[in-house]
Design a protein around this motif. Structure first.
Motif, PDB file in Angstrom:
ATOM      1  N   GLY A 193       0.808  -1.222   0.000  1.00 52.45           N
ATOM      2  CA  GLY A 193       0.000   0.000   0.000  1.00 52.45           C
ATOM      3  C   GLY A 193       0.832   1.259   0.000  1.00 52.45           C
ATOM      4  O   GLY A 193       0.318   2.374  -0.080  1.00 52.45           O
ATOM      5  N   ALA A 194       2.147   1.057   0.060  1.00 58.55           N
ATOM      6  CA  ALA A 194       3.043   2.222   0.079  1.00 58.55           C
ATOM      7  C   ALA A 194       2.996   2.982  -1.249  1.00 58.55           C
ATOM      8  O   ALA A 194       3.392   4.164  -1.336  1.00 58.55           O
ATOM      9  N   ILE A 195       2.501   2.286  -2.249  1.00 59.15           N
ATOM     10  CA  ILE A 195       2.448   2.887  -3.586  1.00 59.15           C
ATOM     11  C   ILE A 195       1.661   4.198  -3.597  1.00 59.15           C
ATOM     12  O   ILE A 195       1.964   5.109  -4.377  1.00 59.15           O
ATOM     13  N   THR A 196       0.681   4.276  -2.696  1.00 60.01           N
ATOM     14  CA  THR A 196      -0.174   5.475  -2.668  1.00 60.01           C
ATOM     15  C   THR A 196       0.646   6.732  -2.370  1.00 60.01           C
ATOM     16  O   THR A 196       0.607   7.717  -3.102  1.00 60.01           O
ATOM     17  N   THR A 197       1.429   6.642  -1.291  1.00 55.45           N
ATOM     18  CA  THR A 197       2.231   7.826  -0.919  1.00 55.45           C
ATOM     19  C   THR A 197       3.369   8.036  -1.885  1.00 55.45           C
ATOM     20  O   THR A 197       3.692   9.169  -2.282  1.00 55.45           O
ATOM     21  N   ILE A 198       3.997   6.864  -2.295  1.00 56.11           N
ATOM     22  CA  ILE A 198       5.111   6.986  -3.238  1.00 56.11           C
ATOM     23  C   ILE A 198       4.587   7.573  -4.555  1.00 56.11           C
ATOM     24  O   ILE A 198       5.190   8.487  -5.140  1.00 56.11           O
ATOM     25  N   GLY A 199       3.440   7.057  -4.973  1.00 52.68           N
ATOM     26  CA  GLY A 199       2.839   7.528  -6.230  1.00 52.68           C
ATOM     27  C   GLY A 199       2.515   9.018  -6.173  1.00 52.68           C
ATOM     28  O   GLY A 199       2.758   9.773  -7.134  1.00 52.68           O
ATOM     29  N   ALA A 200       1.999   9.437  -5.019  1.00 48.16           N
ATOM     30  CA  ALA A 200       1.670  10.863  -4.845  1.00 48.16           C
ATOM     31  C   ALA A 200       2.921  11.707  -4.989  1.00 48.16           C
ATOM     32  O   ALA A 200       2.934  12.764  -5.645  1.00 48.16           O
TER      33      ALA A 200
END
Lengths: 169, 682
Positions: free
Chosen positions: B484-491
């Protein structure tokens, strides 16, 4: 029992009392023999105080009387008496007679038997009355014993005496 | 010296030796006393005889002396010849002359000196006696005798007595032996009884000796002692039995699970410990975890859960061989040790059986319940397995099975574990990578085929791992998606890329665009539109210069939702690119629903250009499709001039690839752009 050799002289002197020692001859030897016969003979009535060895007068010199007189036999002193008659025998215990002396043998025998007298006879000739007969052979006295006669006279001869006799009959 | 020898003897022999010793001493004393007494008697007898003979001689010889009859005297003395002790006897008259004599040695004539010598003999007896006749001593009788005859007699006597004594000792020995046997037999019997009891622990034996003596008492004592021991023994056996029963109960409690009647974790540990300790240990450990057990517990209650466990235990027991061991080691955890199987194939067959058996429906309180099981398998081989490692490995493998979608089995392998560990490590590190500024955006220029000028960029995320260096997005993006880290990384990527393009637009060329990749999870996150909007707003950038790149497969996951999100993004003014076009399973009918601006031909098709006919055909088809649907086309992975020429010929407008530039840091792009603008100004 065998023969008897009786040594004279020195032998006698040795086994007899000193009294015998002075003169040793036939008289002494005969005296000693008679004394010894008396020693080995028992008498039936022994009331007499003296022990009398008697001889007829004819035989007076044939014994050493003095030697015998000094002897004591069974507490009795020995006396040598000279008798004259057969009747005198009654006081005697021993009668010694030489061959030469002649007497009424029959009467004598009776008296001897009656009074129990030991009759010692010396000589060639034998008498029926003699109980012990002594005989000089080669200077020695041999003796033989008529035991029956002694028994007839109520005399008891010691076996030791019988043993030493040349002959007993 | 004899003591050690004596102490080694048995009692019977000791007794015999002692008896014989005592008897010998007694016999010796008796012998000595008897011989001495006898000797004295013989002497006395001799004396008496001599005296008697002397008396006889004295008696008889007197007359011979009186009548001087030496021969008669000698004959009388001769009678002494019957007494052989007399050496000589002679009569000495008062005048010291010898009258008669007897000499034992009659064969020769004795000199007077010899006669005197005999009289002086110390070991003889010498008498002299006066010979009296009618109270007067006529002579002396001398008599010399010796003890030779007495000595000879006593020797014979001693000899005979010695034989008698010896014979008596022999008789006594024989008698003693018999008597001792009577005495020692009971002792031997008791000894053998006690030995037997000690040797064979047979306390039922009894002595049958009955006597009133000490041995009888001893026998009675031993019997009562044996009674006591027997009683105690019986008691002990009883107690032991009781203890075994108790121990068994305790064992049952300690080693068995009361719910499933299977051995428990305690038993499992002990069993495994033993199994791993064996030489050439080779077996498999299976760790089972029931899937959805918690759900059953929560929805049907603990009682149902317990019953489910019991039935699971029974099913497991049924599908296994007798020599395989099953344990319940925890709430819904079971362990199985397979000793009989040798190949992995066999283990797999058993796992299939187990999974099949557990996944059948359970009827509990009239209700159907369905569960599954995940199995982790660890192998113990080559003697190098330890109990704790084995359990850990099986556990790890079980979690893999669970992660792999449950109701399956996994073999533990070190390589997988290492990879997993690495994966896990990256997962952990990824959580903090952003905070530690380990991410960086690289940019690959997108080139206008006709002008060869840079028209825009594709932003590509790079992770500078402090230890492992640059890590490929192919590795860490899936991790970031899973966690779920993708959300912050993606942002962060969106903001960073937009900020960067804004800077370059204002610095170099306002028409430069930026392609930003969005992963599936990020895409379906409802915040993605807000993030893009905020970034656009914050950077004050023209939304038309921002292209959101999505793969076909993302869009196909949930077409309706994807269309909605795409529309919102389009409303923001951003363009939509379909990445890796041709590789997914996109439906042409769906394609027309998506508000797409650009499609990017996957590099796998470009690679075949211009020689590969299939690739060429596909590329041509894509161009045809794009043309009819009015999509812009970008060809990816252009690496050669031939590919470029081919694409140019097919009217491809934009390309990107190593032929122009690999993805590079912002600084390199800036340097290039600065140089290019300088050139253009000139």
């Amino acid at each position: 029992m065998g023969r008897i050799h009786i040594y004279l002289a020195s032998l006698l002197a040795s086994w007899m009392q000193p009294g015998f020692a002075a003169s040793v001859d036939e008289r002494d030897m005969k005296a000693a023999l008679i004394y010894n016969f008396a020693v080995y003979t028992s008498w039936p009535n022994n009331a007499d105080k003296a022990f009398n060895i008697c001889m007829f007068e004819a035989d007076q010199e044939s014994l050493n009387e003095a030697m015998l007189e000094r002897k004591v036999l069974n507490g009795k002193s020995v006396h040598v008496r000279n008798i004259h008659d057969i009747e005198d025998v009654k006081a005697c215990q021993v009668l010694f007679m030489e061959d030469a002396t002649t007497k009424d043998e029959k009467h004598l025998l009776q008296q001897l038997q009656k009074y129990s007298v030991l009759f010692v006879h010396n000589g060639q000739k034998q008498t029926d009355a003699s109980m012990i007969h002594i005989e000089l052979v080669d200077k020695r006295y041999h003796f033989s014993i008529n035991h029956q006669a002694a028994k007839d006279a109520n005399l008891t001869l010691s076996s030791k005496l019988l043993r030493l006799a040349t002959r007993v009959y | 010296m004899l003591k050690p020898y004596f102490s080694k003897l048995v009692i019977r022999d000791k007794l015999l030796v002692m008896q014989l010793a005592v008897l010998a001493v007694a016999m010796l004393i008796v012998f000595a006393v008897t011989v001495t007494y006898q000797y004295l008697s013989y002497q006395r007898e001799l004396m008496q005889d001599l005296h008697a003979q002397m008396t006889l001689i004295e008696d008889n010889v007197g007359s011979a002396i009186a009548f001087e009859d030496a021969k008669a005297a000698a004959e009388t003395l001769q009678s002494l010849s019957i007494n052989r002790s007399i050496d000589q006897a002679y009569i000495v008259l008062n005048n010291q002359t010898q009258f008669a004599g007897y000499y034992a040695d009659k064969h020769r004539y004795l000199t007077s000196k010899e006669v005197k010598a005999i009289s002086a003999r110390k070991d003889g007896v010498h008498f002299n006696r006066p010979i009296m006749v009618n109270g007067q001593q006529l002579a002396t009788l001398y008599l010399d005798a010796n003890f030779d005859k007495v000595n000879a007699r006593i020797q014979v006597f001693a000899f005979a007595l010695f034989f008698a004594v010896t014979f008596a000792i022999f008789l006594a020995r024989a008698a003693s032996k018999r008597l001792n046997r009577i005495l020692t037999e009971p002792i031997l019997y008791l000894e053998s009884l006690v030995t037997n009891v000690t040797k064979f622990h047979n306390y039922k034996q009894r002595s049958n000796i009955q006597s009133a003596d000490e041995i009888g008492a001893l026998s009675e004592g031993i019997n009562s002692m044996l009674d006591n021991i027997k009683m105690r023994d019986d008691k002990l056996v009883e107690e032991l039995k009781h203890r075994i029963v108790v121990e068994q109960k305790l064992d049952q409690l300690a080693y068995f699970d009361s719910q499933t009647k299977l051995p428990n974790r305690h038993a499992f540990t002990a069993y495994l410990n033993k199994a791993t300790g064996e030489d050439h240990a080779h077996f498999y450990l299976l760790m089972l975890d029931l899937d959805f057990f918690k759900v059953v517990n929560d929805t049907h209650g603990h009682e149902a859960g317990d019953q489910l466990l019991t039935q699971c235990g029974q099913r497991l027991r049924r599908v296994l061989n007798a020599e395989d061991a099953v344990f319940r080691i925890g709430g819904d955890e079971f362990a199985i040790v397979l000793k009989a199987v040798t190949t992995i194939h066999d283990v797999e067959k058993i796992c299939h059986r187990i999974i099949h058996s557990i996944s059948q429906k359970f009827m509990i309180h009239g209700q159907e319940i369905h569960i599954g099981t995940s199995i982790g398998i660890a192998q113990c081989a080559n003697n190098n397995c330890t109990e704790s490692n084995l359990i850990k490995h099986a556990d790890v493998a079980m979690y893999w099975a669970k992660s792999a979608g449950k109701n399956t089995y996994k073999f533990y392998s070190e390589e997988i574990e290492k990879a997993n560990y690495h994966h896990q490590k990256l997962t952990t590190d990824l959580q903090t990578a952003l905070k530690h500024n380990q991410f960086e955006l690289y940019y690959q220029p997108i080139i206008n085929v006709q002008t060869s000028a840079i028209e825009g960029f594709e932003a590509l995320l790079r992770w500078h791992h402090p230890k492992e260096g640059m890590i490929s997005p192919n590795v860490f993006i899936p991790i970031a998606e899973n966690t779920g880290a993708i959300t912050t990384i993606g942002a962060w990527v969106i903001q960073q890329a937009i900020t960067q393009i804004k800077q370059w637009q204002s610095q170099f060329n306002p028409s430069l665009f930026m392609n930003i990749n969005i992963s599936a999870r990020q895409f379906f996150d409802k915040r993605v539109v807000d993030i893009v909007r905020d970034a656009l707003h914050q950077a004050q950038v023209d939304p038309n210069t921002i292209h959101i790149e999505l793969t076909e497969s993302i869009l196909m996951e949930d077409v309706d939702k994807a269309v909605g999100i795409l529309k919102q993004l389009r409303e923001l003014g951003a363009g939509i690119s379909i990445d890796d076009f041709g590789t997914g399973h996109s439906s042409m009918s769906y394609l027309k629903q998506f508000p797409v601006d650009t499609i990017k031909i996957d590099k796998s098709f470009v690679r075949g250009l211009p020689t590969d006919n299939v690739d060429t055909a596909i590329v041509e088809a894509i161009f045809a499709l794009a043309k009819s649907l009015r999509f812009d086309v970008v060809a990816e992975g252009v690496e050669t001039q031939q590919q470029l020429a081919c694409l140019k010929q097919k009217k491809c407008s934009k390309v990107q690839g190593y032929l122009f530039s690999e993805p590079v840091p912002a600084a390199k792009i800036e340097a290039y752009l600065a140089r290019a603008s300088k050139l253009s100004y000139q």
